[in-house]
Structures are given as structure tokens and as C-alpha cells.
Design a protein around this motif. Structure first.
Motif, PDB file in Angstrom:
ATOM      1  N   ALA A  25     -22.200   9.476  32.591  1.00  0.00           N
ATOM      2  CA  ALA A  25     -21.004   8.660  32.789  1.00  0.00           C
ATOM      3  C   ALA A  25     -20.966   8.183  34.235  1.00  0.00           C
ATOM      4  CB  ALA A  25     -19.751   9.474  32.465  1.00  0.00           C
ATOM      5  N   GLY A  26     -20.706   6.905  34.384  1.00  0.00           N
ATOM      6  CA  GLY A  26     -20.566   6.329  35.715  1.00  0.00           C
ATOM      7  C   GLY A  26     -19.093   6.149  36.035  1.00  0.00           C
ATOM      8  N   ALA A  30     -18.674   2.483  33.013  1.00  0.00           N
ATOM      9  CA  ALA A  30     -20.118   2.387  33.243  1.00  0.00           C
ATOM     10  C   ALA A  30     -20.817   3.621  32.680  1.00  0.00           C
ATOM     11  CB  ALA A  30     -20.419   2.259  34.732  1.00  0.00           C
ATOM     12  N   VAL A  31     -21.949   3.391  32.032  1.00  0.00           N
ATOM     13  CA  VAL A  31     -22.760   4.465  31.480  1.00  0.00           C
ATOM     14  C   VAL A  31     -24.202   4.197  31.895  1.00  0.00           C
ATOM     15  CG1 VAL A  31     -23.517   5.655  29.392  1.00  0.00           C
ATOM     16  CG2 VAL A  31     -21.201   4.723  29.503  1.00  0.00           C
ATOM     17  N   ILE A  32     -24.854   5.235  32.420  1.00  0.00           N
ATOM     18  CA  ILE A  32     -26.208   5.106  32.930  1.00  0.00           C
ATOM     19  C   ILE A  32     -27.174   5.773  31.946  1.00  0.00           C
ATOM     20  CG2 ILE A  32     -27.756   5.694  34.851  1.00  0.00           C
ATOM     21  CD1 ILE A  32     -24.823   6.037  36.330  1.00  0.00           C
ATOM     22  N   CYS A 156     -20.170   6.444  23.133  1.00  0.00           N
ATOM     23  CA  CYS A 156     -18.878   6.690  22.502  1.00  0.00           C
ATOM     24  C   CYS A 156     -18.199   7.896  23.143  1.00  0.00           C
ATOM     25  CB  CYS A 156     -19.065   6.913  20.994  1.00  0.00           C
ATOM     26  SG  CYS A 156     -17.568   7.402  20.111  1.00  0.00           S
ATOM     27  N   HIS A 157     -18.945   8.965  23.325  1.00  0.00           N
ATOM     28  CA  HIS A 157     -18.326  10.153  23.923  1.00  0.00           C
ATOM     29  C   HIS A 157     -17.927   9.898  25.379  1.00  0.00           C
ATOM     30  CE1 HIS A 157     -17.002  14.195  24.366  1.00  0.00           C
ATOM     31  NE2 HIS A 157     -17.624  14.205  25.529  1.00  0.00           N
ATOM     32  N   CYS A 158     -18.757   9.223  26.136  1.00  0.00           N
ATOM     33  CA  CYS A 158     -18.399   8.918  27.530  1.00  0.00           C
ATOM     34  C   CYS A 158     -17.065   8.184  27.600  1.00  0.00           C
ATOM     35  CB  CYS A 158     -19.482   8.060  28.191  1.00  0.00           C
ATOM     36  SG  CYS A 158     -20.979   8.948  28.637  1.00  0.00           S
TER      37      CYS A 158
END
Length: 178
Positions: A25-26, A30-32, A156-158
Motif C-alpha cells: 500500500a502506498g 496508490a498500490v505498488i 481490493c484489500h489495500c
């Protein structure tokens, strides 16, 4: 609530092909992407051997990437009882690997993941793959679809984790007031 740095492993359970992914999680939404792949088992192998291969693969991923949480697709009835039973066996092995490490597991239905990622709970595989490719800024779409599904579960979880954390905090504070 900022969960920046939360490492999420997404798992799309399957006995023949099991999608695995790890994202972080960013800031904000944002997701990396960290890694994505699949564990394959031969359809000709006996069930115990196939489950062992899944176990070995997911355990290796958990050891290598050390996720903070695991997001797994909830097994649902697809019309083919044999497929559902095989997927349920696989899911049990995968969830057990997380439980043995004390890693929290969150389960999501396919429609929950589709709604979270695409805004449409009935999105098809092509739409979902396109959205995941765009969201994660990937140069190419993840292949096969099981890998894209694993990434979608992690994303989805992030995006749902902050709400889950706030809800848990609220429930805990209500419990301490009594």
C-alpha cells in the motif's frame, strides 16, 4: 487511516493454477506491485500431491515476501461441484499457511473484488485485467488471468483495509466503554 507500507499477498485459489501476488500500500489509493505469479499443479497428479505442491509454493512466497496480511478469494458455487470442492481444498491449504504464521486472512467474493477494482461487480476478466494493469502502472497485462485476479484481490484489500481498521478500532473502543 494511512496504511502506507502494508504488504498484502493476494491469492486466487485454484488446484491447477493458483494466482499469487504481493503488493504494498502506498499513500492514499496508490498500490505498488512487488511480485505476481502462479503455482501450477498437474491435473494428472493425485490430490495429496497437488495440495503439497500448492503448500510448498505458497509457503515459499510467504517466506520470501513476508506479507502483513493475506487476501483470498472466497470459494463460491460455480455450478460444477467437482471444481468447487477442488478449489475449497486448495483454499484450505493456502489459508492454513497464513494461519501457521499468524498472518491475518481476509476473504472477498469475486463480485466484491470486481466492484472495488472496476466499480462494476459484474466486470469480466478482460475488464479486470485492464483495470489492474492501469491501476498498478504495469507495462503489460499480467498473465494468466489467475495472476491478474491475485493482484486484484491484493488491491481490493489495500483499498478496503482503512475502513476495516476504523471499524475494528470503533468496535474495540465500544467494547472498552462497557
Amino acid at each position: 487511516m494511512n496504511l502506507k507500507g502494508l504488504r498484502v499477498m493476494g491469492i486466487d485459489p485454484g488446484l491447477t493454477r493458483c494466482g499469487l501476488s504481493v503488493v504494498e500500500a502506498g499513500h492514499g489509493r496508490a498500490v505498488i506491485p512487488i511480485s505476481v505469479g502462479i503455482v501450477r499443479t498437474p491435473a494428472t497428479a493425485e490430490l495429496p500431491e497437488r495440495l503439497l505442491r500448492l503448500s510448498t509454493g505458497v509457503n515459499q512466497w510467504m517466506d520470501d515476501y513476508r506479507p502483513d496480511v493475506v487476501a483470498v478469494e472466497r470459494v463460491f458455487e460455480r455450478g460444477n461441484v467437482s471444481t468447487v470442492i477442488h478449489t475449497a481444498h486448495a483454499s484450505g491449504v493456502l489459508v492454513l499457511a497464513a494461519a501457521q504464521r499468524g498472518i491475518p486472512v481476509h476473504m472477498y467474493t469475486p463480485s466484491e473484488v470486481k466492484k472495488a477494482v472496476s466499480g462494476n461487480g459484474r466486470a469480466d476478466k478482460k475488464q479486470m485485467t485492464a483495470m489492474i494493469t492501469r491501476i498498478l502502472g504495469l507495462a503489460e497485462p499480467p498473465q494468466p488471468a489467475d495472476a491478474a485476479d491475485a493482484l486484484a484481490l491484493a488491491v481490493c484489500h489495500c483499498w478496503r483495509a482503512p475502513l476495516l481498521a476504523r471499524t475494528a478500532a470503533l468496535l474495540n473502543s465500544e467494547g472498552t466503554k462497557k
